[in-house]
Scaffold this motif. Structure first.
Motif, PDB file in Angstrom:
ATOM      1  N   VAL A 637       0.838  -1.198   0.000  1.00  0.00           N
ATOM      2  CA  VAL A 637       0.000   0.000   0.000  1.00  0.00           C
ATOM      3  C   VAL A 637       0.876   1.251   0.000  1.00  0.00           C
ATOM      4  CG1 VAL A 637      -1.609   1.377   1.378  1.00  0.00           C
ATOM      5  CG2 VAL A 637      -2.007  -1.064   1.075  1.00  0.00           C
ATOM      6  N   GLY A 638       1.927   1.247   0.817  1.00  0.00           N
ATOM      7  CA  GLY A 638       2.815   2.404   0.868  1.00  0.00           C
ATOM      8  C   GLY A 638       3.491   2.685  -0.456  1.00  0.00           C
ATOM      9  N   ARG A 639       3.919   1.655  -1.145  1.00  0.00           N
ATOM     10  CA  ARG A 639       4.588   1.845  -2.438  1.00  0.00           C
ATOM     11  C   ARG A 639       3.591   2.325  -3.501  1.00  0.00           C
ATOM     12  NH1 ARG A 639       8.444  -3.268  -3.465  1.00  0.00           N
ATOM     13  NH2 ARG A 639       9.158  -1.900  -5.149  1.00  0.00           N
ATOM     14  N   LEU A 640       2.351   1.782  -3.425  1.00  0.00           N
ATOM     15  CA  LEU A 640       1.325   2.262  -4.352  1.00  0.00           C
ATOM     16  C   LEU A 640       0.992   3.725  -4.097  1.00  0.00           C
ATOM     17  CD1 LEU A 640      -1.113  -0.801  -4.292  1.00  0.00           C
ATOM     18  CD2 LEU A 640       0.279  -0.064  -6.236  1.00  0.00           C
ATOM     19  N   GLU A 641       0.909   4.117  -2.832  1.00  0.00           N
ATOM     20  CA  GLU A 641       0.584   5.509  -2.505  1.00  0.00           C
ATOM     21  C   GLU A 641       1.695   6.456  -2.911  1.00  0.00           C
ATOM     22  OE1 GLU A 641      -0.402   5.367   1.640  1.00  0.00           O
ATOM     23  OE2 GLU A 641      -2.549   5.057   1.228  1.00  0.00           O
ATOM     24  N   ALA A 642       2.928   5.962  -2.901  1.00  0.00           N
ATOM     25  CA  ALA A 642       4.037   6.802  -3.346  1.00  0.00           C
ATOM     26  C   ALA A 642       3.894   7.134  -4.831  1.00  0.00           C
ATOM     27  CB  ALA A 642       5.369   6.096  -3.073  1.00  0.00           C
ATOM     28  N   ILE A 643       3.499   6.132  -5.623  1.00  0.00           N
ATOM     29  CA  ILE A 643       3.285   6.376  -7.055  1.00  0.00           C
ATOM     30  C   ILE A 643       2.074   7.285  -7.250  1.00  0.00           C
ATOM     31  CG2 ILE A 643       2.736   5.289  -9.264  1.00  0.00           C
ATOM     32  CD1 ILE A 643       4.204   2.777  -8.239  1.00  0.00           C
ATOM     33  N   GLU A 644       0.995   6.979  -6.520  1.00  0.00           N
ATOM     34  CA  GLU A 644      -0.222   7.783  -6.625  1.00  0.00           C
ATOM     35  C   GLU A 644       0.051   9.237  -6.282  1.00  0.00           C
ATOM     36  OE1 GLU A 644      -4.833   7.733  -4.919  1.00  0.00           O
ATOM     37  OE2 GLU A 644      -3.221   6.675  -3.848  1.00  0.00           O
ATOM     38  N   GLY A 645       0.859   9.465  -5.266  1.00  0.00           N
ATOM     39  CA  GLY A 645       1.155  10.826  -4.825  1.00  0.00           C
ATOM     40  C   GLY A 645       1.952  11.630  -5.823  1.00  0.00           C
ATOM     41  N   VAL A 646       2.629  10.952  -6.742  1.00  0.00           N
ATOM     42  CA  VAL A 646       3.330  11.661  -7.819  1.00  0.00           C
ATOM     43  C   VAL A 646       2.367  11.945  -8.973  1.00  0.00           C
ATOM     44  CG1 VAL A 646       5.204  11.531  -9.506  1.00  0.00           C
ATOM     45  CG2 VAL A 646       5.542  10.654  -7.189  1.00  0.00           C
ATOM     46  N   LEU A 647       1.501  10.984  -9.252  1.00  0.00           N
ATOM     47  CA  LEU A 647       0.584  11.135 -10.382  1.00  0.00           C
ATOM     48  C   LEU A 647      -0.478  12.203 -10.113  1.00  0.00           C
ATOM     49  CD1 LEU A 647       0.062   7.395 -11.393  1.00  0.00           C
ATOM     50  CD2 LEU A 647       1.513   9.096 -12.518  1.00  0.00           C
ATOM     51  N   ILE A 648      -0.968  12.270  -8.863  1.00  0.00           N
ATOM     52  CA  ILE A 648      -2.003  13.251  -8.528  1.00  0.00           C
ATOM     53  C   ILE A 648      -1.684  13.886  -7.181  1.00  0.00           C
ATOM     54  CG2 ILE A 648      -3.784  11.962  -9.791  1.00  0.00           C
ATOM     55  CD1 ILE A 648      -4.882  11.110  -7.038  1.00  0.00           C
ATOM     56  N   ASP A 649      -2.390  14.964  -6.855  1.00  0.00           N
ATOM     57  CA  ASP A 649      -2.282  15.596  -5.541  1.00  0.00           C
ATOM     58  C   ASP A 649      -3.236  14.865  -4.605  1.00  0.00           C
ATOM     59  OD1 ASP A 649      -2.249  17.170  -3.290  1.00  0.00           O
ATOM     60  OD2 ASP A 649      -3.207  18.906  -4.226  1.00  0.00           O
ATOM     61  N   VAL A 650      -2.715  13.932  -3.821  1.00  0.00           N
ATOM     62  CA  VAL A 650      -3.563  13.099  -2.963  1.00  0.00           C
ATOM     63  C   VAL A 650      -4.072  13.861  -1.745  1.00  0.00           C
ATOM     64  CG1 VAL A 650      -2.492  10.944  -3.692  1.00  0.00           C
ATOM     65  CG2 VAL A 650      -1.517  12.210  -1.763  1.00  0.00           C
ATOM     66  N   LYS A 651      -3.509  15.029  -1.448  1.00  0.00           N
ATOM     67  CA  LYS A 651      -3.942  15.806  -0.286  1.00  0.00           C
ATOM     68  C   LYS A 651      -5.060  16.791  -0.631  1.00  0.00           C
ATOM     69  CE  LYS A 651       0.591  15.564   1.948  1.00  0.00           C
ATOM     70  NZ  LYS A 651       1.738  16.356   2.487  1.00  0.00           N
ATOM     71  N   ARG A 652      -5.397  16.877  -1.895  1.00  0.00           N
ATOM     72  CA  ARG A 652      -6.449  17.811  -2.306  1.00  0.00           C
ATOM     73  C   ARG A 652      -7.801  17.322  -1.791  1.00  0.00           C
ATOM     74  NH1 ARG A 652      -6.032  18.963  -8.327  1.00  0.00           N
ATOM     75  NH2 ARG A 652      -4.162  19.981  -7.489  1.00  0.00           N
ATOM     76  N   GLU A 653      -8.542  18.239  -1.174  1.00  0.00           N
ATOM     77  CA  GLU A 653      -9.809  17.867  -0.553  1.00  0.00           C
ATOM     78  C   GLU A 653     -11.024  18.261  -1.384  1.00  0.00           C
ATOM     79  OE1 GLU A 653     -10.014  19.187   3.455  1.00  0.00           O
ATOM     80  OE2 GLU A 653      -8.095  18.295   4.031  1.00  0.00           O
ATOM     81  N   THR A 654     -10.904  19.309  -2.195  1.00  0.00           N
ATOM     82  CA  THR A 654     -12.008  19.735  -3.056  1.00  0.00           C
ATOM     83  C   THR A 654     -11.436  20.153  -4.402  1.00  0.00           C
ATOM     84  OG1 THR A 654     -12.037  22.122  -2.607  1.00  0.00           O
ATOM     85  CG2 THR A 654     -13.096  20.687  -0.980  1.00  0.00           C
ATOM     86  N   SER A 655     -12.337  20.388  -5.347  1.00  0.00           N
ATOM     87  CA  SER A 655     -11.891  20.800  -6.683  1.00  0.00           C
ATOM     88  C   SER A 655     -11.263  22.192  -6.669  1.00  0.00           C
ATOM     89  CB  SER A 655     -13.071  20.764  -7.666  1.00  0.00           C
ATOM     90  OG  SER A 655     -14.089  21.669  -7.248  1.00  0.00           O
ATOM     91  N   ARG A 656     -11.518  22.980  -5.613  1.00  0.00           N
ATOM     92  CA  ARG A 656     -10.958  24.332  -5.507  1.00  0.00           C
ATOM     93  C   ARG A 656      -9.712  24.377  -4.630  1.00  0.00           C
ATOM     94  NH1 ARG A 656     -12.242  27.221  -9.370  1.00  0.00           N
ATOM     95  NH2 ARG A 656     -11.909  29.111  -8.142  1.00  0.00           N
ATOM     96  N   ASP A 657      -9.330  23.252  -4.094  1.00  0.00           N
ATOM     97  CA  ASP A 657      -8.178  23.180  -3.190  1.00  0.00           C
ATOM     98  C   ASP A 657      -6.908  23.010  -4.024  1.00  0.00           C
ATOM     99  OD1 ASP A 657      -6.492  22.855  -1.056  1.00  0.00           O
ATOM    100  OD2 ASP A 657      -7.118  20.799  -0.609  1.00  0.00           O
ATOM    101  N   LEU A 658      -6.450  24.127  -4.581  1.00  0.00           N
ATOM    102  CA  LEU A 658      -5.396  24.047  -5.597  1.00  0.00           C
ATOM    103  C   LEU A 658      -4.058  24.642  -5.171  1.00  0.00           C
ATOM    104  CD1 LEU A 658      -7.578  25.164  -8.647  1.00  0.00           C
ATOM    105  CD2 LEU A 658      -6.977  22.825  -7.990  1.00  0.00           C
TER     106      LEU A 658
END
Length: 733
Positions: A637-658
């Motif tokens: 899970v940690g290794r997958l989240e590392a890749i995910e965190g590069v592909l997208i902003d995983v900390k974004r909470e709304t569409s306006r949270d830019l």
């Protein structure tokens, strides 16, 4: 100026509504301040004109206000007041744009200009100056019309020659011609009116003289030169006469229809664009309490006339008639309550629907395939495409796919493309542009955008019309293909997941479908796989559209009730730009790559999120003896989240949270799409270089994911199988 004030004495006498020729104004403080009329589309137009720019502009004189020029389309997605100009102070009369120079506009300005009766202004957009070029610029207010040198009606005709664009005509009690932009005038007719002195005394009689210029009688109401024959000019009057000259004004003949009622206001003479001998005339006598429609046609140059009122409703006065430029026999008539059309040269008439309010229509113009209406109380209205009326039979019995008109590949401003709210009230389409609209929900999942204080843009895309004689028994499908017959995109009425506006209609009658010229959207992030801590107040952003097609030849195919029809159409570039076919192809090629990479990125994130959900489920099903498996699952899970965190902003909470966290690679891809599409131009070198760099990084992360799937996930699956635990799916690569 007509003004009515309503005061409320029961509740609050300081609250009042004032109605005037521009609309309505409201005060809450007893009249110290008032609201504006510029938040309502209530202009009272007299006569209109259109120019030859792109987008073309519409011009009109308006009661108790200035003349105005409004674009027929805007890059803002709406038509804001800030895009309008004011070519002169023309309150009354006709308006005519120089066909060879749209910066020059001529307008009648009786009541709003020096020179009083017959005030004619020449406005130059470049200098923003008005030059008065009246035939006889004498002050005449307070004078009886019998004492004037020349008489000009409140809405006196102004028109350019269709054969010689340097020649300008205007109509008073005589017809006048200028070949030097109004610097001098030649009288080319005798007095063409009845010239009855009894109707040329002071307005209001001997008790109340009210001679502002609006009351002048016995003048020309329409002047038009034949586009077919040199020297042929027609003129009608406000007291029931029609004259024609065929030798450039040397001699005029009375060509009034025998059935023309006495003292009719003959407001429009329309020469057929298809037949030099065919002429139409519209007249009214409503000022004499006669509210019957009057329409006449001659097919022999005015020797004989016949009524073409046909089945026109009684009591429907007619102000203007126009003959379509493409289909012989297709006529449009502007009346006191709207617009009517005829497909059989006036034998039968039908009221045009389409949302036009009940309002007097004072003038009509045909511009290409658009029908432009100038109303007296509800501003301008444009029917965006009359192509179906040009192709459909009056008794159309079969399924019919109408050939779309040439479509301009229009470009909206970046702000509109990316940030225009799709719900609720939006007070502007872009930074600093005031134009309020509201999106309202309708029945059946439909939405509609209401234009509160701005004009509506024409549809952006190819307008496709099709006719169904009966309700379709099965799905209706539209497929768009390129010149090589390769499918670009298809739309079906039975697509349950599609928005309402992308589903072709299935009921009997005429249907309009607008293709936005886009390819399929890229694969999207599955919202069902997203984990949100709360429901955001901000609405979800829309997924990016696919790339727009390049200018060229295309086809559309209609499938309905077992029948299939295909027609071709053309997409052309904005005539204001010089982008070449090669440059469009270069832009499209890069966009295809960017959108393709965005699809791959989103699919990778979906795989990661699905696998993370499965791993969480596996961990719940492991017992205490499987701690090592649980640790391996958590590590994965940690290794997958590392890749995910590069592909997208995983900390974004709304569409306006830019702005709290660095952008993901998907954000950079989407921003690069905007960089490349912001103009119809070939991508810059640096945009290409950055695109290659970002796409390479995406490839690197997907390569890591594929390696994890091949090695770690397969190894963990083997261990889970040994422990009799349900295996993990690897998702679709």
């Amino acid at each position: 100026m007509t003004t009515t004030i309503f005061g409320s004495t029961r509740f609050n006498p300081k609250r009042m509504i004032e109605g005037n020729d521009g609309g309505a104004c409201v005060t809450f403080n007893g009249g110290r301040t008032w609201s504006s009329i510029y938040n309502q589309m209530t202009a009272q137009f007299y006569r209109i004109d259109v120019d030859n720019q792109y987008p073309y502009r519409v011009y009109a004189t308006q009661q108790d206000n200035t003349s105005i020029s409004v674009p027929s389309a805007s890059e803002w997605g709406v038509i804001p007041l800030c895009d309008c100009t004011y070519p002169g102070t023309g309150e009354s009369g006709f308006i005519a744009v120089d066909p060879k120079d749209p910066d020059i506009v001529y307008c009648g300005a009786i009541g709003s200009s020096p020179a009083d009766c017959g005030a004619l202004q020449r406005y130059d957009h470049r200098t923003r100056q008005i030059r008065l070029v009246s035939v006889w610029p004498e002050k005449t207010s307070g004078m009886a019309s019998k004492d004037m040198r020349y008489r000009f009606g409140w809405t006196f005709p102004i028109t350019f020659s269709p054969r010689d664009q340097k020649t300008l005509y205007i109509g008073g009690n005589h017809v006048f011609r200028s070949r030097d932009e109004g610097s001098s005038w030649t009288v080319i007719s005798a007095d063409l009116s009845l010239n009855d002195p009894a109707r040329q005394d002071h307005s209001g009689g001997v008790l109340t003289h009210d001679d502002s210029g609006a009351e002048v009688h016995a003048t020309c109401a329409s002047v038009v030169e034949s586009p077919h024959r040199k020297g042929e000019i027609w003129a009608s009057t406000d007291d029931g006469l029609v004259h024609v000259t065929r030798n450039d004004g040397a001699r005029w003949s009375n060509a009034t229809p025998e059935a023309m009622p006495e003292l009719a206001y003959v407001g429009c003479v329309e020469i057929s664009p298809h037949d030099a001998d065919t002429v139409y005339v519209a007249a009214t006598r409503y000022k004499l309490a006669d509210y019957q429609p009057y329409l006449f046609r001659t097919k022999d140059r005015g020797k004989s006339w016949e009524s073409i009122v046909g089945d026109f409703p009684n009591g429907e006065i007619i102000r203007v008639v126009r003959a379509d430029t493409m289909r012989p026999g297709l006529l449009f008539a502007g009346t006191e309550t709207g617009v009517f059309f005829s497909l059989d040269d006036g034998a039968h008439w039908s009221r045009m629907a389409g949302g036009l309010p009940v309002v007097p229509v004072y003038d009509l113009k045909i511009k290409g395939s658009d029908l432009v209406a100038g109303t007296h109380g509800r501003s301008f209205w444009i029917l965006d495409d009359v192509t179906p009326l040009r192709e459909l039979a009056a008794d159309q019995e079969d399924v019919k796919l109408v050939s779309p008109r040439p479509t301009v590949r229009a470009k909206l401003n970046y702000c509109v493309e990316t940030g225009y709210a799709k719900t609720g009230i939006n007070y502007g389409p872009g930074w600093g542009i005031g134009a309020a609209t509201e999106v309202v929900e309708l029945e059946g999942g439909r939405t509609d955008r209401r234009y509160l204080d701005c004009g509506e843009n024409p549809p952006i895309g190819a307008i496709v019309y099709f006719w169904l004689p009966d309700d379709a028994e099965g799905p209706v499908k539209l497929t768009f293909r390129d010149a090589a017959d390769k499918t670009i995109i298809a739309f079906s009425s039975d697509d349950k997941d599609a928005p309402f506006h992308t589903k072709p209609g299935t009921n009997a009658g005429l249907h309009r479908f607008v293709w936005d010229l886009r390819h399929l959207r890229p694969a999207k992030l599955e919202r069902s796989l997203m984990i949100q801590k709360y429901k955001p107040l901000a609405p979800e952003g829309e997924d990016p559209s696919g790339p727009a097609v390049v200018p060229g030849r295309y086809k559309v195919e209609l499938q309905a009730d077992g029948k299939c029809q295909t027609v071709g159409f053309t997409i052309v570039n904005d005539p204001r730009i010089a982008t070449t076919e090669k440059e469009f192809a270069e832009q499209f090629e890069l966009l295809q790559r960017l959108f393709g990479k965005l699809s791959a990125l989103n699919q990778a994130v979906n795989r990661i999120r699905l696998l993370k959900r499965q791993l969480a489920d596996v961990q719940k099903r492991l017992d205490d003896g499987d701690k090592s498996l649980g640790g391996r699952a958590q590590s994965l899970v940690g290794r997958l989240e590392a890749i995910e965190g590069v592909l997208i902003d995983v900390k974004r909470e709304t569409s306006r949270d830019l702005e709290r966290n660095p952008p993901g690679l998907n954000d950079k891809l989407i921003d690069l799409v905007n960089v490349v599409t912001i103009a119809d131009a070939t991508p810059t070198l640096q945009a290409r270089q950055l695109s290659d760099e970002i796409m390479s990084k995406v490839d690197g992360e997907i390569k890591k994911l594929d390696a994890l799937m091949k090695e770690e996930v397969c190894a963990l699956n083997a261990a889970l199988k040994s422990a009799d635990v349900e295996l993990l799916g690897t998702g679709k690569a």
